[in-house]
Scaffold this motif. Structure first.
Motif, PDB file in Angstrom:
ATOM      1  N   ARG A 173      12.877 -99.252  17.481  1.00 52.23           N
ATOM      2  CA  ARG A 173      13.629 -99.537  16.245  1.00 52.23           C
ATOM      3  C   ARG A 173      14.193 -98.245  15.646  1.00 52.23           C
ATOM      4  NH1 ARG A 173      13.515 -99.391  11.081  1.00 52.23           N
ATOM      5  NH2 ARG A 173      11.528 -98.285  10.918  1.00 52.23           N
ATOM      6  N   LEU A 174      13.322 -97.235  15.580  1.00 50.72           N
ATOM      7  CA  LEU A 174      13.755 -95.955  14.989  1.00 50.72           C
ATOM      8  C   LEU A 174      14.858 -95.308  15.836  1.00 50.72           C
ATOM      9  CD1 LEU A 174      10.365 -94.309  13.916  1.00 50.72           C
ATOM     10  CD2 LEU A 174      12.265 -94.925  12.400  1.00 50.72           C
ATOM     11  N   LEU A 175      14.687 -95.375  17.162  1.00 50.60           N
ATOM     12  CA  LEU A 175      15.693 -94.775  18.042  1.00 50.60           C
ATOM     13  C   LEU A 175      17.053 -95.441  17.845  1.00 50.60           C
ATOM     14  CD1 LEU A 175      14.563 -94.053  21.714  1.00 50.60           C
ATOM     15  CD2 LEU A 175      15.900 -92.600  20.194  1.00 50.60           C
ATOM     16  N   GLU A 176      17.029 -96.749  17.772  1.00 43.38           N
ATOM     17  CA  GLU A 176      18.287 -97.477  17.606  1.00 43.38           C
ATOM     18  C   GLU A 176      18.967 -97.076  16.291  1.00 43.38           C
ATOM     19  OE1 GLU A 176      17.861-101.643  18.428  1.00 43.38           O
ATOM     20  OE2 GLU A 176      19.727-102.073  17.355  1.00 43.38           O
ATOM     21  N   GLU A 177      18.134 -96.943  15.264  1.00 45.74           N
ATOM     22  CA  GLU A 177      18.647 -96.583  13.943  1.00 45.74           C
ATOM     23  C   GLU A 177      19.191 -95.148  13.924  1.00 45.74           C
ATOM     24  OE1 GLU A 177      15.949 -97.806  10.604  1.00 45.74           O
ATOM     25  OE2 GLU A 177      15.824 -95.625  10.346  1.00 45.74           O
TER      26      GLU A 177
END
Ligand code: S3P
Length: 187
Positions: free
Chosen positions: A151-155
């Motif tokens: 999730r963090l990577l995508e963000e």
């Protein structure tokens, strides 16, 4: 893949006429910023400074305790101050924390002479590396760490992408990554 993608419009690229005075490594936790940064700094005869270490020195406690006792907002405030200060130094390789580029104008408003480099890593590999490391990453201390890393990577990818150079780290030793960056600095 190694890509020397041109920086998008509005980002001061380091061109032939602008000598590189500092390298700023960005990327997710476990992308190898500290390892590659130390090797590169040694090769260039420059200093190496890690944002997290500077934050810990300033507050006198570990990143883990800062998150626990003072909260993420306070960590981000100090991180912003430290980043601003460190970006004024020259002949230095800087490793930002994984969350630093996520802020208004962070990679767009770098001082002239800054070569920003995104070290790319997948969420899976990042977690493997973080699990082997000594330093605790509070954001990944949870049972669903892989889902959170994804999730963090995508963000964050849209922000990391603003770096002047992107290098894939998987399957490439830190020395080879330092080679690619050194070439950019000295060419
Ligand atoms: C963070 C990354 C960490 C550290 C803190 C928060 C993040 O640094 O700043 O745990 O938000 O991604 P590294 O990227 O050096 O692990």
């Amino acid at each position: 893949m190694e890509s020397g993608e041109a920086a998008p419009d509005g980002i001061p690229a380091v061109g032939a006429s602008t000598p590189v005075r500092r390298v700023l490594l960005v990327g997710f936790m476990g992308s190898g910023k500290t390892t590659v940064g130390r090797i590169l700094a040694k090769r260039l005869g420059w200093a190496f400074v890690d944002f997290d270490e500077r934050i810990e020195d300033r507050l006198g406690i570990s990143v883990e305790r800062i998150f626990l006792e003072r909260g993420e907002d306070e960590f981000r405030r100090v991180e912003a101050d430290v980043g601003r200060e460190l970006l004024e130094s020259e002949d230095v390789v800087l490793a930002s924390g994984g969350g630093w580029p996520v802020g208004p104008g962070r990679l767009e408003d770098l001082p002239a002479g800054t070569l920003s480099v995104w070290l790319r890593v997948s969420a899976e590999e990042a977690l493997r590396r973080v699990d082997r490391a000594d330093a605790v990453r509070p954001l990944l201390e949870r049972p669903d760490a892989l889902a959170e890393a994804r999730r963090l990577l995508e963000e964050r990818e849209p922000y990391y992408r603003r770096a002047g150079l992107a290098l894939d780290t998987e399957g490439r030793p830190a020395e080879a990554l330092a080679d690619s960056i050194e070439e950019r600095v000295t060419s």
